[in-house]
Design a protein around this motif. Sequence first.
Motif, PDB file in Angstrom:
ATOM      1  N   TYR A   6      -5.139 -10.447   9.808  1.00  0.00           N
ATOM      2  CA  TYR A   6      -6.114  -9.725  10.621  1.00  0.00           C
ATOM      3  C   TYR A   6      -5.917 -10.048  12.098  1.00  0.00           C
ATOM      4  O   TYR A   6      -5.885  -9.151  12.948  1.00  0.00           O
ATOM      5  N   VAL A   7      -5.790 -11.334  12.416  1.00  0.00           N
ATOM      6  CA  VAL A   7      -5.636 -11.744  13.816  1.00  0.00           C
ATOM      7  C   VAL A   7      -4.365 -11.134  14.405  1.00  0.00           C
ATOM      8  O   VAL A   7      -4.379 -10.606  15.523  1.00  0.00           O
ATOM      9  N   SER A  32      -9.341 -16.166  19.856  1.00  0.00           N
ATOM     10  CA  SER A  32     -10.623 -16.706  19.381  1.00  0.00           C
ATOM     11  C   SER A  32     -11.605 -15.605  18.967  1.00  0.00           C
ATOM     12  O   SER A  32     -12.306 -15.751  17.949  1.00  0.00           O
ATOM     13  N   MET A  33     -11.667 -14.509  19.697  1.00  0.00           N
ATOM     14  CA  MET A  33     -12.595 -13.436  19.321  1.00  0.00           C
ATOM     15  C   MET A  33     -12.131 -12.746  18.041  1.00  0.00           C
ATOM     16  O   MET A  33     -12.951 -12.381  17.196  1.00  0.00           O
ATOM     17  N   SER A  34     -10.833 -12.578  17.871  1.00  0.00           N
ATOM     18  CA  SER A  34     -10.308 -11.974  16.643  1.00  0.00           C
ATOM     19  C   SER A  34     -10.623 -12.861  15.446  1.00  0.00           C
ATOM     20  O   SER A  34     -11.034 -12.370  14.391  1.00  0.00           O
ATOM     21  N   ARG A  35     -10.468 -14.157  15.600  1.00  0.00           N
ATOM     22  CA  ARG A  35     -10.774 -15.074  14.504  1.00  0.00           C
ATOM     23  C   ARG A  35     -12.273 -15.074  14.182  1.00  0.00           C
ATOM     24  O   ARG A  35     -12.665 -15.069  13.021  1.00  0.00           O
ATOM     25  N   ALA A  36     -13.100 -15.062  15.221  1.00  0.00           N
ATOM     26  CA  ALA A  36     -14.554 -15.031  14.996  1.00  0.00           C
ATOM     27  C   ALA A  36     -14.960 -13.731  14.305  1.00  0.00           C
ATOM     28  O   ALA A  36     -15.819 -13.735  13.411  1.00  0.00           O
ATOM     29  N   ALA A  37     -14.342 -12.620  14.671  1.00  0.00           N
ATOM     30  CA  ALA A  37     -14.659 -11.338  14.029  1.00  0.00           C
ATOM     31  C   ALA A  37     -14.247 -11.352  12.565  1.00  0.00           C
ATOM     32  O   ALA A  37     -14.985 -10.868  11.699  1.00  0.00           O
ATOM     33  N   TRP A  38     -13.074 -11.916  12.263  1.00  0.00           N
ATOM     34  CA  TRP A  38     -12.632 -11.992  10.867  1.00  0.00           C
ATOM     35  C   TRP A  38     -13.594 -12.854  10.058  1.00  0.00           C
ATOM     36  O   TRP A  38     -14.019 -12.483   8.971  1.00  0.00           O
ATOM     37  N   ARG A  39     -13.975 -14.003  10.605  1.00  0.00           N
ATOM     38  CA  ARG A  39     -14.883 -14.904   9.884  1.00  0.00           C
ATOM     39  C   ARG A  39     -16.243 -14.246   9.669  1.00  0.00           C
ATOM     40  O   ARG A  39     -16.849 -14.396   8.608  1.00  0.00           O
TER      41      ARG A  39
END
Length: 139
Positions: A6-7, A32-39
């Motif tokens: 995803y990231v 960091s925003m991509s990871r937070a969105a996936w989580r």
Amino acid sequence: MSEEDYVASDLAAIRESIADAFGDDGWEPDDSMSRAAWRAAQIEVTDPDSLLASQPFSGTHSIIDMTGVSATSAPHMVAPVPVEELDELFGTRRPAATTVAEAIENSALTGLERWRGRYVIGYDGDVPHAIYFVGYSGD
């Protein structure tokens, strides 16, 4: 899709968008925003708290985005309409519930800022009858 997949996909889309708009200068976006969105997307929504947690960037666009009560206007808080505004709008600090409902319907309560809410207590005679919330959560 895994977090890494995803990231990688999200960052590729960001890079492409930036390159299309401004040219490719080799800029690398922070992940960091991509990871937070996936989580956030992995959260099972079962209640208002989990719904709010699943929307870290856009919010829920509902009263759920208001996380507390404040004496004055503050982000993600609801606050009472100032007494001066109650006096000006209703001619009293204890407006009738029907009058408050009409003011909301007619958009008479103004001065609202994004990510903030306000409330007015509507009365039936001298007895509090209802709490009315107005505000903007998001766009």
